[in-house]
Design a protein around this motif. Structure first.
Motif, PDB file in Angstrom:
ATOM      1  N   UNK A   3       3.222  12.670  52.821  1.00 30.84           N
ATOM      2  CA  UNK A   3       4.362  11.842  51.947  1.00 30.84           C
ATOM      3  C   UNK A   3       5.887  11.304  52.395  1.00 30.84           C
ATOM      4  N   UNK A   4       6.152  12.597  53.654  1.00 30.25           N
ATOM      5  CA  UNK A   4       7.274  12.664  54.793  1.00 30.25           C
ATOM      6  C   UNK A   4       7.317  11.387  55.621  1.00 30.25           C
TER       7      UNK A   4
ATOM      8  N   UNK B  44      12.338   8.878  59.067  1.00 30.10           N
ATOM      9  CA  UNK B  44      13.459   9.115  60.296  1.00 30.10           C
ATOM     10  C   UNK B  44      14.582   9.386  59.262  1.00 30.10           C
ATOM     11  N   UNK B  45      14.714   8.952  58.123  1.00 27.37           N
ATOM     12  CA  UNK B  45      16.335   9.493  57.388  1.00 27.37           C
ATOM     13  C   UNK B  45      15.146  11.026  55.944  1.00 27.37           C
ATOM     14  N   UNK B  46      14.450  10.612  55.798  1.00 27.01           N
ATOM     15  CA  UNK B  46      13.950  11.716  55.034  1.00 27.01           C
ATOM     16  C   UNK B  46      14.034  10.578  53.320  1.00 27.01           C
ATOM     17  N   UNK B  47      13.435  11.465  52.777  1.00 31.35           N
ATOM     18  CA  UNK B  47      14.849  11.285  51.270  1.00 31.35           C
ATOM     19  C   UNK B  47      15.836  11.988  50.505  1.00 31.35           C
ATOM     20  N   UNK B  48      15.926  12.696  51.348  1.00 33.68           N
ATOM     21  CA  UNK B  48      17.696  13.142  51.077  1.00 33.68           C
ATOM     22  C   UNK B  48      17.460  14.281  50.790  1.00 33.68           C
ATOM     23  N   UNK B  49      18.669  14.709  50.874  1.00 33.10           N
ATOM     24  CA  UNK B  49      18.965  17.166  51.242  1.00 33.10           C
ATOM     25  C   UNK B  49      19.092  16.550  49.121  1.00 33.10           C
ATOM     26  N   UNK B  50      18.214  17.563  49.290  1.00 25.51           N
ATOM     27  CA  UNK B  50      18.239  18.237  48.227  1.00 25.51           C
ATOM     28  C   UNK B  50      16.686  17.985  46.910  1.00 25.51           C
TER      29      UNK B  50
ATOM     30  N   UNK C 294      11.706  18.105  56.917  1.00 26.65           N
ATOM     31  CA  UNK C 294      11.086  16.767  57.953  1.00 26.65           C
ATOM     32  C   UNK C 294      11.394  16.374  56.316  1.00 26.65           C
ATOM     33  N   UNK C 295      10.736  15.978  55.120  1.00 27.90           N
ATOM     34  CA  UNK C 295      10.236  15.436  53.626  1.00 27.90           C
ATOM     35  C   UNK C 295      11.720  14.792  53.070  1.00 27.90           C
TER      36      UNK C 295
ATOM     37  N   UNK D  56      16.483  15.600  60.794  1.00 29.21           N
ATOM     38  CA  UNK D  56      16.883  16.334  60.378  1.00 29.21           C
ATOM     39  C   UNK D  56      16.260  17.338  60.218  1.00 29.21           C
ATOM     40  N   UNK D  57      14.786  16.755  61.161  1.00 30.65           N
ATOM     41  CA  UNK D  57      13.891  18.521  61.593  1.00 30.65           C
ATOM     42  C   UNK D  57      14.377  18.662  63.080  1.00 30.65           C
ATOM     43  N   UNK D  58      14.535  17.635  63.493  1.00 27.11           N
ATOM     44  CA  UNK D  58      14.952  17.781  65.290  1.00 27.11           C
ATOM     45  C   UNK D  58      16.033  18.471  65.364  1.00 27.11           C
ATOM     46  N   UNK D  59      17.450  18.498  64.375  1.00 26.85           N
ATOM     47  CA  UNK D  59      18.266  18.935  64.726  1.00 26.85           C
ATOM     48  C   UNK D  59      18.009  21.180  64.478  1.00 26.85           C
TER      49      UNK D  59
END
Length: 221
Positions: free
Chosen positions: A98-99, A104-110, A136-137, A143-146
């Motif tokens: 799904x991710x 690159x930027x995912x679906x958004x935080x939360x 990652x999702x 975000x995952x790298x950070x």
């Protein structure tokens, strides 16, 4: 005197190891109970609400779509094992696919609980139960790298603190480092590192930054 101190240190290490072994044994025993009820024979599709012929959810739940036994027949509950994933492995693969739709930027935080859809018969949960896959999702590869970079820097700071802090501060540094390591291990099977209000989340981050502050204080001192 040095010999006596060495003996006391060895005894302390052995005592901690014995206590850890007892806690592990108790945890394994608790994980083995309760056993599945062998007399339970209801179908997973049973519902307490009135169903209609056109209500597919009453007969084939969306969360049981993948991996469901053929013809929807009943299968007795499976006992849990120490190394069993409780269906998490399938959930991780599903969340990763799904991710990959927005890598690159995912679906958004939360948005983890909305971006992840549980369609797995073997898994029960609203999130994939892995903090790294969850990030990652939500935030993609960036975000995952950070997150991995931040956690890596905290681990490095904790390792330096254990080597360099004053003797009287080492127990605190060791305790904080242990909480950090345990928190990272838990993050592999729980989506919690970013769960605001979660007591485990708060404890992990407080200890992570506290051990970093001990190292920083040593460097400036």
């Amino acid at each position: 005197v040095p010999a006596a101190a060495s003996v006391r240190g060895t005894r302390a290490v052995l005592g901690v190891a014995a206590a850890a072994a007892l806690v592990l044994t108790a945890g394994l025993l608790l994980a083995a109970i309760p056993d599945p009820n062998p007399n339970y024979n209801r179908s997973a599709s049973d519902s307490t609400t009135r169903c209609t012929r056109n209500d597919a959810q009453c007969f084939l739940r969306l969360e049981d779509e993948l991996g469901r036994p053929p013809d929807g027949r009943y299968e007795p509950p499976k006992g849990r094992s120490v190394l069993g994933s409780s269906g998490r492995r399938d959930a991780w693969e599903s969340a990763a696919r799904r991710g990959a739709q927005r890598p690159v930027a995912g679906f958004g935080f939360a948005t983890e609980s909305r971006a992840f859809v549980d369609r797995l018969y073997s898994f029960q949960g609203g999130v994939p139960e892995n903090s790294f896959i969850g990030v990652f999702l939500q935030l993609g590869v960036l975000g995952a790298a950070l997150l991995v970079g931040l956690l890596g820097s905290l681990l490095a700071a904790a390792a330096r603190a254990l080597r360099t802090v004053e003797r009287d501060a080492r127990p605190l540094a060791a305790a904080c480092a242990a909480v950090l390591l345990a928190g990272l291990a838990l993050a592999l099977t729980q989506s919690y590192l970013y769960a605001a209000g979660n007591t485990a989340t708060l404890s992990m981050w407080i200890c992570a930054f506290l051990v970093t502050s001990l190292q920083a204080g040593r460097a400036t001192g």
